[in-house]
Design an enzyme around this catalytic site. Structure first.
Site, PDB file in Angstrom:
ATOM      1  CG  LEU A  48       9.377 -17.145  -3.878  1.00 55.82           C
ATOM      2  CD1 LEU A  48       9.166 -17.250  -2.358  1.00 55.82           C
ATOM      3  CD2 LEU A  48       9.982 -15.762  -4.195  1.00 55.82           C
TER       4      LEU A  48
ATOM      5  CG  HIS B   4      -0.520   2.326  -9.338  1.00 59.78           C
ATOM      6  ND1 HIS B   4      -0.691   1.866  -8.045  1.00 59.78           N
ATOM      7  CD2 HIS B   4      -1.614   3.095  -9.602  1.00 59.78           C
ATOM      8  CE1 HIS B   4      -1.836   2.331  -7.559  1.00 59.78           C
ATOM      9  NE2 HIS B   4      -2.412   3.087  -8.479  1.00 59.78           N
TER      10      HIS B   4
ATOM     11  CG  ASP C 118      -2.080   0.956   1.088  1.00 58.82           C
ATOM     12  OD1 ASP C 118      -2.377   1.388  -0.042  1.00 58.82           O
ATOM     13  OD2 ASP C 118      -2.694   1.295   2.120  1.00 58.82           O
TER      14      ASP C 118
END
Ligand code: IPE
Ligand code: IPE
Ligand code: MG
Length: 255
Positions: free
Chosen positions: A135, A41, A24
């Site tokens: 991962l 962004h 955020d």
């Protein structure tokens, strides 16, 4: 099995097996620079790259990233469109590198809201990377914790009605097995950047015993050192899962 059912302490070297992040603060990062939110962004994508690499280096097994919530459709149309195109373009351009680096990609969230072509791409990216073991990166897109629980309950009810599942009392493992995160350990460490102290409909069920970490750092500024700080906070905590502190220290309880 979920951690609440099957408590286990952190991995041997203290690194969390599963880290879940609410990324955020992109908009505020851009606004501070008198730039449009889109700029934030774009900067956020760079932070994602760094954190994925660092998690792989550290030996984290699963990294779940909240990319777009079921509530983010409420944003201005242009921002939603921008977020969607960033999502597609980034994955399209990174998929081969992710694959080469042993990353297994998985998406959680309600895909039915996405165009067919994107749904097909998501399935293709998952199939391409499904055997990778370095991962697992779980991307939560059009994800909501309420949606996840509703779809799990619905699946259980439908399977029972169809006779695929014997009639049985609803149990915690039964729900966990039908959530979008089925087969993954619950998060050990939750991180939220950007200063807000809320869960915003993220992994509501799965966070039952997760350690929570909140930082003021805005997502585009979150780097390897920031992740190391979060992990050292995690390492300093005593996870008790309902036991007493003494039981944990003496390891007398069968954990
Ligand atoms: C998080 O940053 C990114 C997404 C929700 C996709 P925000 O866009 O929420 O940034 P702030 O909270 O407005 O600063
Ligand atoms: C949560 O951030 C969702 C994502 C990071 C994808 P928001 O910025 O949407 O959360 P709220 O609205 O402040 O709770
Ligand atoms: Mg926000």
């Amino acid at each position: 099995m979920a951690a609440a059912d099957n408590p286990s302490l952190a991995t041997e070297n203290g690194i969390p097996r599963h880290v879940a992040i609410i990324m955020d603060g992109n908009g505020r990062w851009a606004q501070k620079r008198f730039m449009p939110r889109a700029f934030g962004h774009q900067a956020g994508v760079k932070a994602v790259r760094k954190i994925v690499e660092h998690c792989a280096e550290l030996g984290v097994e699963v990294l779940t990233l909240f990319a777009f919530s079921s509530e983010n459709w409420r944003r201005p149309k242009e921002e939603v469109t921008l977020l969607m195109s960033l999502f597609v373009e980034t994955l399209q351009s990174e998929i081969n590198t992710l694959d080469k680096n042993g990353i297994c990609l998985r998406f959680i969230g309600d895909r039915s809201a996405f165009p067919d072509i994107l749904q097909a791409k998501m399935a293709e990216w998952e199939a391409q990377t499904k055997n990778n073991q370095a991962l697992t990166v779980v991307i939560a897109a059009n994800y909501g914790g309420h949606w996840d629980m509703c779809q799990a309950f619905q699946k259980v009810v439908d399977k029972m009605a169809a006779g695929e599942l014997s009639k049985q009392p609803i149990s915690s493992p039964l729900i966990s097995e039908h959530l979008s995160t089925a087969g993954l350990p619950d998060p050990d460490l939750f991180i939220r950047t950007g200063g807000e102290k809320r869960v915003s409909n993220f992994l509501l069920w799965q966070l039952a015993y997760t350690e929570l970490y909140f930082t003021e750092t805005l997502w585009p500024d979150f780097d390897q050192n920031s992740l190391d700080d979060a992990i050292s906070s995690f390492k300093g905590r005593q996870r008790r899962f309902g036991h007493t502190g003494e039981q944990i220290l003496n390891k007398s309880a069968s954990l």
